[in-house]
Design a protein around this motif. Structure first.
Motif, mmCIF file in Angstrom:
data_model
loop_
_atom_site.group_PDB
_atom_site.id
_atom_site.type_symbol
_atom_site.label_atom_id
_atom_site.label_comp_id
_atom_site.label_asym_id
_atom_site.label_seq_id
_atom_site.Cartn_x
_atom_site.Cartn_y
_atom_site.Cartn_z
ATOM 1 N N ALA A 478 0.814 -1.215 0.000
ATOM 2 C CA ALA A 478 0.000 0.000 0.000
ATOM 3 C C ALA A 478 0.852 1.271 0.000
ATOM 4 N N HIS A 479 2.130 1.128 0.358
ATOM 5 C CA HIS A 479 3.038 2.285 0.378
ATOM 6 C C HIS A 479 4.286 1.932 -0.434
ATOM 7 N N PRO A 480 4.179 1.939 -1.749
ATOM 8 C CA PRO A 480 5.292 1.470 -2.588
ATOM 9 C C PRO A 480 6.551 2.300 -2.475
ATOM 10 N N THR A 481 6.448 3.530 -1.969
ATOM 11 C CA THR A 481 7.649 4.371 -1.859
ATOM 12 C C THR A 481 8.347 4.225 -0.511
ATOM 13 N N PHE A 482 7.694 3.543 0.457
ATOM 14 C CA PHE A 482 8.308 3.375 1.779
ATOM 15 C C PHE A 482 9.442 2.353 1.689
ATOM 16 N N PRO A 483 10.604 2.652 2.247
ATOM 17 C CA PRO A 483 11.664 1.639 2.280
ATOM 18 C C PRO A 483 11.281 0.502 3.226
ATOM 19 N N LEU A 484 11.752 -0.687 2.931
ATOM 20 C CA LEU A 484 11.466 -1.842 3.790
ATOM 21 C C LEU A 484 12.021 -1.652 5.196
ATOM 22 N N GLU A 485 13.113 -0.912 5.315
ATOM 23 C CA GLU A 485 13.695 -0.671 6.626
ATOM 24 C C GLU A 485 12.714 0.046 7.538
ATOM 25 N N SER A 486 11.897 0.933 6.973
ATOM 26 C CA SER A 486 10.920 1.633 7.804
ATOM 27 C C SER A 486 9.847 0.675 8.304
ATOM 28 N N VAL A 487 9.478 -0.310 7.472
ATOM 29 C CA VAL A 487 8.516 -1.335 7.903
ATOM 30 C C VAL A 487 9.127 -2.171 9.027
ATOM 31 N N ALA A 488 10.386 -2.563 8.847
ATOM 32 C CA ALA A 488 11.069 -3.347 9.880
ATOM 33 C C ALA A 488 11.177 -2.552 11.181
ATOM 34 N N ALA A 489 11.477 -1.255 11.054
ATOM 35 C CA ALA A 489 11.599 -0.409 12.246
ATOM 36 C C ALA A 489 10.270 -0.318 12.981
ATOM 37 N N ASP A 490 9.163 -0.198 12.234
ATOM 38 C CA ASP A 490 7.832 -0.158 12.859
ATOM 39 C C ASP A 490 7.570 -1.431 13.656
ATOM 40 N N LEU A 491 7.956 -2.565 13.091
ATOM 41 C CA LEU A 491 7.740 -3.833 13.799
ATOM 42 C C LEU A 491 8.605 -3.929 15.043
ATOM 43 N N ARG A 492 9.836 -3.401 14.961
ATOM 44 C CA ARG A 492 10.716 -3.439 16.139
ATOM 45 C C ARG A 492 10.174 -2.564 17.257
ATOM 46 N N LEU A 493 9.585 -1.432 16.879
ATOM 47 C CA LEU A 493 9.139 -0.469 17.883
ATOM 48 C C LEU A 493 7.729 -0.750 18.383
ATOM 49 N N SER A 494 6.960 -1.524 17.608
ATOM 50 C CA SER A 494 5.565 -1.754 17.990
ATOM 51 C C SER A 494 5.489 -2.614 19.237
ATOM 52 N N ARG A 495 4.449 -2.416 20.006
ATOM 53 C CA ARG A 495 4.263 -3.154 21.245
ATOM 54 C C ARG A 495 3.510 -4.450 20.960
ATOM 55 N N GLY A 496 4.092 -5.562 21.380
ATOM 56 C CA GLY A 496 3.406 -6.840 21.222
ATOM 57 C C GLY A 496 3.034 -7.113 19.784
ATOM 58 N N LEU A 497 1.740 -7.279 19.552
ATOM 59 C CA LEU A 497 1.231 -7.613 18.216
ATOM 60 C C LEU A 497 0.695 -6.396 17.486
ATOM 61 N N ASP A 498 1.027 -5.198 17.966
ATOM 62 C CA ASP A 498 0.516 -3.978 17.311
ATOM 63 C C ASP A 498 0.921 -3.904 15.847
ATOM 64 N N GLY A 499 2.095 -4.456 15.523
ATOM 65 C CA GLY A 499 2.568 -4.401 14.145
ATOM 66 C C GLY A 499 1.756 -5.243 13.185
ATOM 67 N N PHE A 500 0.848 -6.086 13.714
ATOM 68 C CA PHE A 500 0.034 -6.954 12.871
ATOM 69 C C PHE A 500 -1.454 -6.667 13.080
#
Length: 932
Positions: A478-500
């Motif tokens: 849905a965000h083709p211009t976002f780097p994958l690193e930003s997605v990975a960073a969101d998952l690292r920073l998210s609490r518990g299962l918030d990233g899903f």
């Protein structure tokens, strides 16, 4: 490049065949082509390439074949053969394999058939035209033949389906010869014979049709001892009676009839599940004479529905009477579970039963449903069942031989397995290769290739759960211009299962998990929450009971409930695993529902369980080893039981990853002393398995924590443990510094036993550096310090152990009589105290001394006793060390054949060890080989 496997394995480029190379390279390519895009384990390849009997040089030969294949591929950027850890990965464009193109053409043709049979024929013909003979025809490996047979079977099914369509379209003369050849090539297969009989009759050759049936009857009776199927017998009777409906002019194509075709659309990027698909295929082939029932179960979000629908769409052409599908909503956010009677009425409507003919009584509806299925081959997919009771009324009756019912559920449906002989298929989360392939198919190869490390990070958070990968992939797309690193960073920073998380309950991991959790009993729900605190990849029943403060029988009953709900998985008897995301979910629930006191108490019981187990295991071989004082266990801890040292070694091998994490977990909870105790008792097991680098890293971590903890006895103990671990990996100067520091601290504490062990460790390091004088002096001092300590079973046994070590130092200096004297004094004491570890090394020393004195028979007798004990102890390196000396004794005694056997056994052990000690032994073996 074009890879051809539908016939002899061949490689083509630009219209020309490419030379693959030697037979072994072609076999390797075949094994990789059977699993393209999936990492293939190196050991599995070795076993497969030599059909389970690899030669000693197999690993080298495999590496050579891989190198040569890479040379073949090097000019083609879209073909890569890469190394992934201990596996090899062949990555090729999907359309470059003829088997994949066959699948695509066949799928399109079968889908077209339901709409326009005449339009489907060219597509089916194009699919079968890709074949040049039997699949993988020039490969004889057992690992390939099952895969090849499944491909051949799919081809044959498609040929039969295509000829049947053409026959119904009136192309009798055109297909007659082909049908005759097909029936001759497969004389025990009934479908070609039936089609041939029908074609012969329609061509005006009634006698030939009857003769074809008689030939089929005789062959089946002679070869298999069975009669033709009901379908073939009925066709024979109709030919005898010249039934009017057999005349092609009177037959309308049955393929255009309004049959039920309720299967949902499949996904275009289905990946993995090769083993499960193969099991379903084999069930279909093996059970054609009865109704086939299979269950697909697994944890939430693992892809049960995806697998069922994908397979059903692959084989739907084998069910000419239609396909039925329903979502039973057994685990659904709405909570509205489908009643079986509602499903039956829907199926009757799909089978074109007028509403006025559907009985009012539920039992009568079920009876009508099963009557309509009788004599038909139908595929029925019952998705998302709550339990076996919801399913039973929907299963075909015995008259529907050849029909298949597939049931998916989060429940294990053991009632169907036990009562209806269902074949159970359990799905696990994806392995890394399949998860990688799914993410690639969803977000594109370019984004993966641009940021492979970020992609790997993303997948590590998904933990192989297909639903989690799909959620992250959808957000990324849905965000083709976002780097994958930003997605990975969101998952690292998210609490518990918030990233899903998702606004769609069906695509929100927490919601999907909650539908299973909400159906647990209160006791099982509590246990599930507490299991979120367990840090290991899996857990045994005794640890489960300790964690929750239960008896083993109570824990077993609740674990059965969790496994049935697919919130846990019993991987072997009495051992369980929670998926990483389920463990995270359990931890979130526990934090919200359980008090801090209850959570702390459960973790305390868990740590004490592993500490007691470590002490019990270590005491079986070294019951008098030096260790820090430990506390009494807390109540409600269930102990592990070890009858033999072999049991203890098995426990360590199974629990190793968990134990390392438990040590780190204890430190995080402030229980540093318990962590150090456990690590020390595990040291012998690390030693025996040659995992010295792992142990160094663990002790470095604990020393840093002990320094912050500040208790002198613990700090002395950790300096000693770390110093000896460093010596194992040849960091001798640093190891000496820590041992001297430990010696100094033990002196301040008045701990003579601790000082004694430090001096012996310093002598051992000197011995490794060939400083034999220092080794002797340090070990002699260790014996004196031990003798000065207050007498106790610990000091008596420890002194005997050190006396044996002093005997080894005498032997290294050439004083073999004194070596024998020391060991002969030590052995009775060690036997009295059942100190097997030290006794084994005493016998080994005596064997060496006898050898040097020319007493070869006595040497071998001592070595045999040492080796027997070391095998019982599971000390891999020490076994190899003794075997090297046994080989040398055999050489000296003029028995080269026995020396070769000892060398081979030692090399087999050393192949599993990675250290400088192991390399030194390999050098000794090479030198010994030259002498012999």
């Amino acid at each position: 490049m074009e890879f051809r496997v539908l016939g002899p394995v061949e490689l083509w480029h630009a219209g020309k065949q490419v030379e693959i190379g030697a037979t072994r390279q072609r076999d390797l390519l075949a094994l990789l082509l059977a699993r393209p895009g999936t990492p293939v384990d190196r050991d599995w390849l070795i076993d497969a390439l030599w059909d389970g009997a690899p030669p000693p040089a197999a690993r080298t030969t495999l590496q050579s074949c891989v190198y040569r294949l890479r040379k073949v591929f090097e000019a083609h950027a879209d073909v890569t053969l890469s190394t992934r850890g201990s596996s090899y990965l062949l990555e090729i464009p999907p359309d470059s394999v003829d088997a994949r193109r066959f699948d695509q053409l066949a799928e399109v043709g079968l889908q077209t058939m339901a709409i326009s049979p005449s339009a489907a024929v060219p597509q089916l013909r194009a699919a079968t035209a890709l074949w040049r003979g039997e699949a993988f025809g020039n490969i004889t490996l057992h690992a390939i033949r099952d895969h090849a047979r499944r491909l051949d079977e799919r081809r044959l099914d498609l040929v039969e389906q295509c000829l049947a369509v053409e026959l119904e379209l009136g192309h009798t003369t055109a297909v007659l010869g082909e049908l005759k050849a097909l029936a001759a090539a497969h004389p025990l297969r009934e479908r070609p014979a039936e089609l041939l009989m029908k074609a012969q009759y329609r061509a005006g050759r009634r006698a030939d049709a009857l003769a074809t049936y008689q030939q089929l009857f005789r062959r089946l009776d002679r070869e298999l001892g069975v009669r033709p199927s009901q379908s073939a017998r009925e066709l024979h009777q109709r030919i005898l009676a010249s039934a009017p409906d057999l005349d092609s002019a009177a037959v309308s194509p049955s393929f255009d009839a309004p049959l039920p075709r309720q299967l949902p659309g499949g996904i275009g990027d289905f990946v993995g599940r090769t083993d499960s698909l193969g099991r379903l295929d084999r069930l279909l082939d093996a059970e054609a004479d009865r109704v086939v029932l299979a269950t697909i179960s697994g944890p939430p979000g693992v892809g049960k529905t995806t697998l069922a629908v994908h397979w059903a769409r692959q084989v739907m052409h084998r069910f000419p009477d239609g396909q039925l599908y329903t979502n039973l909503r057994g685990f659904d956010p709405s909570g509205q579970v489908m009643d079986p009677s509602e499903v039956v009425r829907g199926f009757l409507a799909a089978m074109r039963v007028p509403p006025e003919r559907i009985p009012a009584d539920v039992d009568a509806q079920i009876g009508l449903y099963r009557s309509l299925l009788a004599g038909k081959r139908m595929l029925i997919v019952l998705d998302n069942a709550r339990d076996a009771g919801q399913v039973r009324a929907l299963l075909p009756g015995s008259g529907a031989a050849g029909s298949v019912a597939i049931v998916t559920s989060r429940s294990s449906l053991t009632g169907l397995v036990a009562g209806e002989s269902a074949q159970a298929i359990m799905l696990e989360p994806f392995e890394t290769g399949d998860a990688w392939q799914l993410l690639t198919s969803r977000i594109g190869e370019d984004r993966i290739a641009a940021e492979p490390d970020a992609a790997a990070d993303v997948l590590s958070h998904c933990a192989g759960l297909p639903l989690a990968v799909a959620i992250v992939a959808a957000r990324t797309t849905a965000h083709p211009t976002f780097p994958l690193e930003s997605v990975a960073a969101d998952l690292r920073l998210s609490r518990g299962l918030d990233g899903f998380a998702s606004t769609d309950a069906n695509a929100d991991v927490r919601s999907v998990f909650s539908w299973s959790y909400g159906r647990l009993s209160p006791a099982a729900a509590r246990l599930f929450r507490l299991l979120g605190a367990h840090p290991g990849p899996d857990v045994g029943l005794a640890a489960v009971a300790s964690l929750a403060g239960l008896t083993p029988s109570e824990a077993l009953r609740l674990m059965v409930e969790l496994c049935d709900a697919q919130l846990a998985n019993e991987i072997v008897a009495g051992r369980y695993r929670l998926h990483d995301l389920l463990r995270t979910y359990a931890g979130e629930l526990s934090e919200a529902a359980d008090s801090v006191e209850e959570r702390d108490a459960s973790v305390g019981r868990l740590l004490d369980h592993y500490l007691q187990a470590g002490i019990a295991a270590a005491s079986l071989s070294a019951p008098y080893g030096w260790s820090p004082p430990f506390h009494d266990p807390v109540p409600e801890v269930v102990a592990e039981r070890f009858e033999t040292l072999g049991d203890a070694m098995t426990w360590f091998d199974r629990e190793r990853q968990t134990l390392q994490r438990i040590v780190e977990y204890a430190v995080r909870l402030g229980r540093v002393r318990a962590a150090c105790e456990l690590a020390w008792h595990l040291g012998k097991f690390f030693d025996r398995r040659g995992r010295w680098h792992d142990y160094v890293e663990l002790q470095a971590f604990l020393l840093e924590e002990a320094e912050q903890f500040g208790e002198p006895d613990l700090l002395a103990f950790e300096h000693a443990a770390y110093g000896r671990a460093l010596g194992r990996v040849d960091l001798n100067d640093e190891g000496r510094w820590h041992l001297e520091r430990a010696y100094e601290l033990c002196g301040k504490l008045g701990d003579l036993v601790g000082q004694s062990r430090c001096r012996r460790a310093l002598g051992w390091i000197a011995e490794r550096e060939s400083d034999l004088r220092t080794a002797f002096e340090e070990t002699k001092l260790a014996v004196e310090l031990s003798r000065r300590a207050t007498e106790s079973p610990l000091t008596v046994a420890s002194t005997a152990e050190l006396l044996s070590a002093l005997g080894w130092c005498y032997a290294l200096q050439g004083d073999y009589r004194s070596a024998l004297d020391c060991c002969r004094q030590a052995v009775p004491v060690l036997q009295q105290h059942q100190y097997q570890d030290a006794e084994a090394h005493a016998w080994d020393t005596m064997g060496h001394a006898h050898h040097q004195l020319g007493q070869y028979a006595d040497a071998l007798a001592c070595y045999d006793r040492a080796l027997l004990m070391l095998r019982r102890l599971g000390d891999a390196f020490a076994q190899a060390d003794t075997l090297v000396r046994i080989g040398a004794t055999h050489v000296a005694a003029g028995m080269p054949a026995k020396a070769d056997l000892a060398r081979k056994e030692a090399l087999d052990i050393l192949d599993g060890l990675d250290s400088s000690d192991a390399e030194r032994l390999r050098t000794k073996l090479r030198d010994l080989s030259k002498v012999s």
